[in-house]
Design an enzyme around this catalytic site. Structure first.
Site, short mmCIF file in Angstrom:
data_model
loop_
_atom_site.label_atom_id
_atom_site.label_comp_id
_atom_site.label_asym_id
_atom_site.label_seq_id
_atom_site.Cartn_x
_atom_site.Cartn_y
_atom_site.Cartn_z
CE1 TYR A 208 -3.36 -2.80 0.55
CE2 TYR A 208 -2.50 -3.08 2.76
CZ TYR A 208 -3.32 -3.50 1.73
OH TYR A 208 -4.07 -4.64 1.90
CE1 TYR B 80 -8.67 -4.98 1.03
CE2 TYR B 80 -8.87 -6.04 3.16
CZ TYR B 80 -8.13 -5.78 2.02
OH TYR B 80 -6.89 -6.32 1.88
CG ASP C 251 -14.02 -11.24 5.66
OD1 ASP C 251 -13.34 -11.64 6.63
OD2 ASP C 251 -13.54 -10.58 4.72
CE LYS D 126 -6.85 -8.31 9.34
NZ LYS D 126 -5.48 -7.99 8.92
#
Length: 419
Positions: A19, A146, A240, A269
């Protein structure tokens, strides 16, 4: 950057950062070590981490229980292929996760990254219908959403406000909708989904919080409306939970607050405590049954090289130990209350549009984000690691953070935005 270590000077000319516009970006900070909620830079400065390494280090850094479990597994077997072989940490993890899930979510596919777990869920949804003799090739996704950076997941991210707009012409064409936030909108969405049901394999959503889309919150009713619409239209629902899973929104999983059972749920995560790359896609038994057949062509043909990674699964099992032994719901409740109180004054600062908190997520949204990149070094000067993006300054600290350290983070936000 002065006084950087040799490894930094020698390697920066060869690395490609995420990014980042490499030509114009401010040089990244070299981290030498981590401990608890702190990052120690190579020059000795310490930063309190307000982001928990992209929301993953739920237990803080270097937790001894996780490190001990990994050391033991490292000595026995770091990894062996998951094709034709299995290992104890992976099967133990699958059993434990299935026991945590609502309903009949009990078939666990173990991969590496969060994006891959979403790709697996999407592939399962497509083949679920292929195996039943139906060709459904589209997904319904939502504005502000996202789900990852791989080609498949990019095609279910927000095509207008997201970071992947450049690729719009080459991505799969799916159906974009507004996330229903009222009963009227829910009825409209249900009608829309029923109209397109013959082409749709699944609806995919982030539960309660659209993370990378700007930390935008919605209520549990939205998830219930999506579940009802999918049931009515005969469409699968993928949830998600890569960001929200493991108490980030207050409950162990965000779907717990809605009382729904998705057809597939993804985790990553905090699953491994932010220590090892690991993700899972957990499917309902009814989804698994569509693949369970004498016909080999109906098998799910997907298998990452490091699937069922024994070392990562050992870390995840240790992470689950911590979530089970300690009252993380209470920890998050305390974090939520403190952030509500201490971020509220930011609402009176110039250029602040709104302040909102959900669980261990604190957000200050700006009216004008044109200078947001200039805020990052100001936070570092105050001894904290806070990484604003889009139009928000936000906190997602480790769930083990103490009151004083959290106060330092919120105080830095008040100081920087107030100035």
């Amino acid at each position: 950057m002065p006084n950087t270590p040799n490894w930094y000077d020698e390697g920066m000319g060869h690395i490609w950062l995420p990014y980042t516009q490499m030509k114009t970006a401010v040089p990244p900070l070299p981290v030498a070590s981590t401990n608890g909620v702190r990052l120690t830079l190579s020059d000795g400065r310490e930063l309190i981490d307000g982001i928990a390494s992209w929301w993953a280090a739920a237990h803080g850094y270097n937790h001894p229980h996780i490190l001990d479990a990994m050391k033991q597994q490292l000595e026995a077997m770091p990894h062996a292929m998951f094709g034709g072989l299995v290992n104890e940490p992976a099967l133990k993890l699958a059993k434990r996760l299935a026991a945590m899930m609502p309903g009949d979510l009990n078939r666990v596919f173990i991969a590496e990254s969060g994006s891959v777990s979403v790709e697996v869920a999407m592939k399962m949804a497509l083949q679920y219908y292929f195996n039943r003799g139906e060709k459904r090739t589209k997904f319904v996704h939502f504005r502000g959403t996202y789900h990852g950076d791989t080609l498949g997941t990019m095609a279910v991210c927000d095509p207008e406000e997201g970071m992947h707009g450049l690729f719009g012409d080459v991505l799969a064409k799916n159906l974009l909708a507004d996330l229903p936030r009222t009963q009227e909108a829910a009825d409209q969405f249900a009608a829309f989904l029923k109209k397109h049901a013959s082409d749709v394999a699944a609806v995919i959503t982030e539960p309660l919080v659209q993370g990378a889309g700007g930390m935008v919150f919605h209520q549990p009713e939205t998830l219930r409306w999506l579940r009802e619409a999918c049931d009515d239209a005969g469409v699968l629902l993928i949830v998600d939970e890569i960001f929200t899973g493991f108490y980030r929104t207050g409950s162990r999983f965000a779907v717990d607050q809605a009382g729904i059972v998705p057809d597939m749920l993804t985790l990553s995560k905090a699953l491994s405590g932010g220590v090892s790359p690991l993700s899972v896609c957990i499917a309902r038994e009814s989804v698994f049954d569509a693949f369970y057949d004498d016909d080999p062509s109906k098998a799910l043909m997907h298998g990452p090289t490091y699937m069922g990674h024994a070392l990562g699964c050992a870390a995840a099992n240790a992470s689950l130990d911590l979530f089970e032994r300690e009252d993380y719901a209470a920890k998050v409740h305390a974090i939520e209350g403190q952030m509500m109180a201490e971020l509220a004054p930011c609402g009176f600062a110039p250029n602040v549009k709104s302040v909102r908190v959900k669980g261990a997520i604190g957000v200050v949204q700006l009216e004008d984000a044109s200078a947001i990149e200039t805020l990052k070094p100001k936070f570092v000067e105050r001894g904290v690691w806070i990484r604003p993006f889009r139009d928000i300054v936000y906190l997602t600290p480790p769930l083990t953070i103490g009151e004083d350290d959290l106060g330092t983070l919120t105080g830095a936000i008040r100081d920087v935005l107030g100035a």
